[in-house]
Scaffold this motif. Structure first.
Motif, mmCIF file in Angstrom:
data_model
loop_
_atom_site.group_PDB
_atom_site.id
_atom_site.type_symbol
_atom_site.label_atom_id
_atom_site.label_comp_id
_atom_site.label_asym_id
_atom_site.label_seq_id
_atom_site.Cartn_x
_atom_site.Cartn_y
_atom_site.Cartn_z
ATOM 1 N N TRP A 169 -49.069 -16.806 39.397
ATOM 2 C CA TRP A 169 -48.541 -16.340 38.189
ATOM 3 C C TRP A 169 -47.255 -17.347 37.743
ATOM 4 O O TRP A 169 -46.331 -17.415 38.690
ATOM 5 C CB TRP A 169 -48.081 -14.826 38.291
ATOM 6 C CG TRP A 169 -47.268 -14.445 37.160
ATOM 7 C CD1 TRP A 169 -47.895 -13.831 35.956
ATOM 8 C CD2 TRP A 169 -45.991 -14.460 36.804
ATOM 9 N NE1 TRP A 169 -46.991 -13.715 34.923
ATOM 10 C CE2 TRP A 169 -45.983 -13.820 35.333
ATOM 11 C CE3 TRP A 169 -45.029 -14.568 37.611
ATOM 12 C CZ2 TRP A 169 -44.680 -13.901 34.722
ATOM 13 C CZ3 TRP A 169 -43.526 -14.265 36.960
ATOM 14 C CH2 TRP A 169 -43.510 -13.808 35.677
ATOM 15 N N SER A 170 -47.336 -17.579 36.716
ATOM 16 C CA SER A 170 -46.247 -18.243 36.026
ATOM 17 C C SER A 170 -45.995 -17.716 34.580
ATOM 18 O O SER A 170 -47.010 -17.239 34.039
ATOM 19 C CB SER A 170 -46.675 -19.942 35.941
ATOM 20 O OG SER A 170 -45.646 -20.291 35.405
ATOM 21 N N HIS A 171 -44.762 -17.840 34.153
ATOM 22 C CA HIS A 171 -44.462 -17.550 32.812
ATOM 23 C C HIS A 171 -44.830 -18.460 31.748
ATOM 24 O O HIS A 171 -44.979 -18.419 30.808
ATOM 25 C CB HIS A 171 -43.212 -16.887 32.348
ATOM 26 C CG HIS A 171 -42.040 -18.176 32.694
ATOM 27 N ND1 HIS A 171 -41.763 -18.958 32.006
ATOM 28 C CD2 HIS A 171 -41.358 -18.359 33.947
ATOM 29 C CE1 HIS A 171 -40.924 -19.856 32.401
ATOM 30 N NE2 HIS A 171 -40.690 -19.510 33.592
ATOM 31 N N SER A 172 -45.199 -19.603 32.347
ATOM 32 C CA SER A 172 -45.234 -21.105 31.436
ATOM 33 C C SER A 172 -46.833 -21.122 31.160
ATOM 34 O O SER A 172 -47.456 -21.627 32.105
ATOM 35 C CB SER A 172 -44.721 -22.116 32.160
ATOM 36 O OG SER A 172 -45.165 -23.405 31.321
ATOM 37 N N GLN A 173 -47.328 -21.111 29.984
ATOM 38 C CA GLN A 173 -48.804 -21.515 29.799
ATOM 39 C C GLN A 173 -49.182 -22.823 30.063
ATOM 40 O O GLN A 173 -50.256 -23.252 30.537
ATOM 41 C CB GLN A 173 -49.094 -21.038 28.283
ATOM 42 C CG GLN A 173 -50.468 -20.981 27.887
ATOM 43 C CD GLN A 173 -51.494 -20.043 28.848
ATOM 44 O OE1 GLN A 173 -51.066 -18.790 28.774
ATOM 45 N NE2 GLN A 173 -52.471 -20.447 29.334
ATOM 46 N N GLU A 174 -48.300 -23.786 29.635
ATOM 47 C CA GLU A 174 -48.469 -25.155 30.144
ATOM 48 C C GLU A 174 -48.494 -25.250 31.337
ATOM 49 O O GLU A 174 -49.499 -26.209 31.870
ATOM 50 C CB GLU A 174 -47.155 -25.988 29.333
ATOM 51 C CG GLU A 174 -47.578 -27.424 29.549
ATOM 52 C CD GLU A 174 -46.377 -28.111 29.010
ATOM 53 O OE1 GLU A 174 -46.093 -29.378 29.043
ATOM 54 O OE2 GLU A 174 -45.265 -27.663 28.485
ATOM 55 N N GLN A 175 -47.699 -24.795 32.169
ATOM 56 C CA GLN A 175 -47.856 -25.176 33.516
ATOM 57 C C GLN A 175 -49.270 -24.231 34.106
ATOM 58 O O GLN A 175 -49.989 -24.898 34.991
ATOM 59 C CB GLN A 175 -46.934 -24.328 34.435
ATOM 60 C CG GLN A 175 -46.935 -24.544 35.875
ATOM 61 C CD GLN A 175 -45.644 -23.972 36.621
ATOM 62 O OE1 GLN A 175 -45.249 -22.710 36.279
ATOM 63 N NE2 GLN A 175 -45.149 -24.357 37.615
ATOM 64 N N VAL A 176 -49.596 -23.149 33.542
ATOM 65 C CA VAL A 176 -50.823 -22.660 34.060
ATOM 66 C C VAL A 176 -52.196 -23.346 33.768
ATOM 67 O O VAL A 176 -53.082 -23.462 34.519
ATOM 68 C CB VAL A 176 -50.872 -21.064 33.461
ATOM 69 C CG1 VAL A 176 -52.390 -20.405 33.442
ATOM 70 C CG2 VAL A 176 -50.157 -20.219 33.882
ATOM 71 N N LYS A 234 -56.080 -20.203 41.359
ATOM 72 C CA LYS A 234 -56.323 -19.905 39.799
ATOM 73 C C LYS A 234 -54.859 -19.430 39.431
ATOM 74 O O LYS A 234 -54.326 -18.891 40.045
ATOM 75 C CB LYS A 234 -57.204 -18.909 39.506
ATOM 76 C CG LYS A 234 -58.815 -19.089 40.142
ATOM 77 C CD LYS A 234 -59.179 -20.348 39.573
ATOM 78 C CE LYS A 234 -60.704 -20.675 39.717
ATOM 79 N NZ LYS A 234 -61.511 -22.048 39.258
ATOM 80 N N ALA A 235 -54.352 -20.057 38.176
ATOM 81 C CA ALA A 235 -53.275 -19.457 37.717
ATOM 82 C C ALA A 235 -53.337 -18.943 36.399
ATOM 83 O O ALA A 235 -54.367 -18.839 35.605
ATOM 84 C CB ALA A 235 -52.243 -20.893 37.383
ATOM 85 N N PHE A 236 -52.445 -17.738 36.150
ATOM 86 C CA PHE A 236 -52.483 -16.798 35.293
ATOM 87 C C PHE A 236 -50.886 -16.614 34.606
ATOM 88 O O PHE A 236 -49.868 -16.728 35.306
ATOM 89 C CB PHE A 236 -53.000 -15.531 35.519
ATOM 90 C CG PHE A 236 -54.371 -15.509 36.392
ATOM 91 C CD1 PHE A 236 -55.404 -15.119 35.611
ATOM 92 C CD2 PHE A 236 -54.360 -15.814 37.642
ATOM 93 C CE1 PHE A 236 -56.554 -15.158 36.312
ATOM 94 C CE2 PHE A 236 -55.535 -15.847 38.126
ATOM 95 C CZ PHE A 236 -56.621 -15.397 37.646
ATOM 96 N N THR A 237 -50.858 -16.264 33.140
ATOM 97 C CA THR A 237 -49.836 -15.641 32.711
ATOM 98 C C THR A 237 -49.962 -14.108 32.257
ATOM 99 O O THR A 237 -48.820 -13.607 32.253
ATOM 100 C CB THR A 237 -49.229 -16.504 31.215
ATOM 101 O OG1 THR A 237 -50.489 -16.325 30.400
ATOM 102 C CG2 THR A 237 -49.134 -17.921 31.397
ATOM 103 N N ASP A 238 -50.881 -13.545 32.702
ATOM 104 C CA ASP A 238 -51.315 -12.283 32.734
ATOM 105 C C ASP A 238 -50.917 -11.580 33.867
ATOM 106 O O ASP A 238 -51.827 -11.674 34.721
ATOM 107 C CB ASP A 238 -52.617 -11.978 31.873
ATOM 108 C CG ASP A 238 -52.936 -10.400 31.378
ATOM 109 O OD1 ASP A 238 -52.158 -9.642 32.062
ATOM 110 O OD2 ASP A 238 -53.797 -10.166 30.795
#
Length: 334
Positions: free
Chosen positions: A31-38, A61-65
């Protein structure tokens, strides 16, 4: 047994730990708060800002949700900066649907309250949603874990069964984990060594040699132990991985953010200039303030911490701060 792990925080350490977990066969949701990073992680399988030379498995897999990340997981691993722990924990509490193992691999103390991270997590995540809180800590650079350099750290919790669960999650042929029931000592050792690393970097920046650095690390460990024991830690913890082990790796390596920050200060930069040169968080700067205040409250003598506090928050000259430590009244080592 393979597990589903929610890993909160996609910095260098969080990303490296996700690689270990994925290699061990677990399902990792980062999880990350950055959509660009995800988007970068999911599309290109890289995280270049933090680990520029590393290619990630497509299984990570990365997510912001946060709802997606926490759905049906067996454990939640916090690897966010200390200042964000309480805020993120509140979101986890509001989203989590079942009881899981809570793990954290962050190193610091909360500002103002001076509380250890495990205490903050216990305050914000209700007892019916956490089986236990486990700390993962020890001498480790993310850059080296990412390339499978040999690493040994500690999983600490009063609940030994949960500590063993975390040990089994991470153990493999290059990442060895020991268990420890002394969560207080492990957390304080992890946080306070960053203060001493600032000093070690400053000595290097000033041009001092190995004698000075050895003295700082040894007397720094005495300060860490003194405060830790006052708060109920086992003194033997501080001669283990999360004490002297973490102190060595953080005070002697250019990978260390806190060493880098201290080095800039030793070379004459102001704190503001130093922070502008840092592209990642140096936890030792805020930890110094928390520990200085905590030591004053409890009447615990911590001259090295006090000297570094004066440099960071009272604009003291670094060379003069070192001189003041050397001119203190002579005492017995023990």
């Amino acid at each position: 047994m393979l597990n589903k792990i929610a890993l909160l925080g996609a910095g260098s350490w969080g990303t490296s730990l996700s690689m270990v977990l994925e290699e061990n066969g677990h399902e990792v949701r980062l999880w990350s708060h950055s959509q660009e990073q995800v988007d970068e992680i999911n599309q290109f399988h890289t995280n270049k800002h933090y680990l520029p030379e590393v290619v990630l498995s497509k299984n990570i897999k990365a997510f912001t949700d946060l709802t997606e990340v926490l759905d049906s997981v067996d454990a939640v691993l916090f690897v966010v900066p200390t200042k964000a722990i309480r805020e993120v924990a509140k979101k986890v509490e509001a989203t989590l649907k079942k009881s899981v193992i809570i793990i954290h691999a962050s190193k610091g103390l909360e500002q103002e309250t001076h509380k250890r991270i495990s205490v903050v997590l216990e305050e914000e995540i209700s007892a019916d949603k956490r089986k236990a809180v486990v700390v993962l800590s020890g001498p480790s650079h993310a850059e080296e874990v990412a390339v499978k350099d040999l690493t040994t750290i500690t999983a600490a919790s009063p609940n030994l069964e949960s500590a063993t669960f975390v040990q089994q999650l991470f153990m493999n042929d290059y990442f060895r984990v020991y268990t420890n029931k002394d969560i207080i000592g492990v957390e304080l050792g992890a946080a306070l060594k960053n203060i001493i690393a600032l000093g070690a970097g400053a000595l290097h920046g000033l041009g001092y040699g190995d004698n000075a650095k050895a003295a700082l690390m040894t007397r720094g460990l005495a300060e860490i132990s003194r405060l830790g024991v006052a708060f109920g830690a086992n003194p033997l913890t501080f001669i283990g991985l999360s004490g002297v082990g973490d102190l060595i790796v953080t005070c002697t390596s250019v990978h260390s953010r806190n060493w880098q920050a201290g080095n800039f200060l030793g070379k004459g930069m102001t704190v503001k200039e130093t922070l502008a040169h840092m592209d990642m968080v140096a936890e030792g700067i805020t930890t110094t303030k928390a520990v200085y205040e905590l030591a004053k409250e409890r009447g615990i003598e911590m001259p090295i911490t006090a000297a570094i506090y004066d440099v960071l928050y009272n604009h003291a000259n670094v060379k003069e701060a070192v001189d003041s430590l050397m001119k203190r009244v002579g005492k017995s080592e023990s």
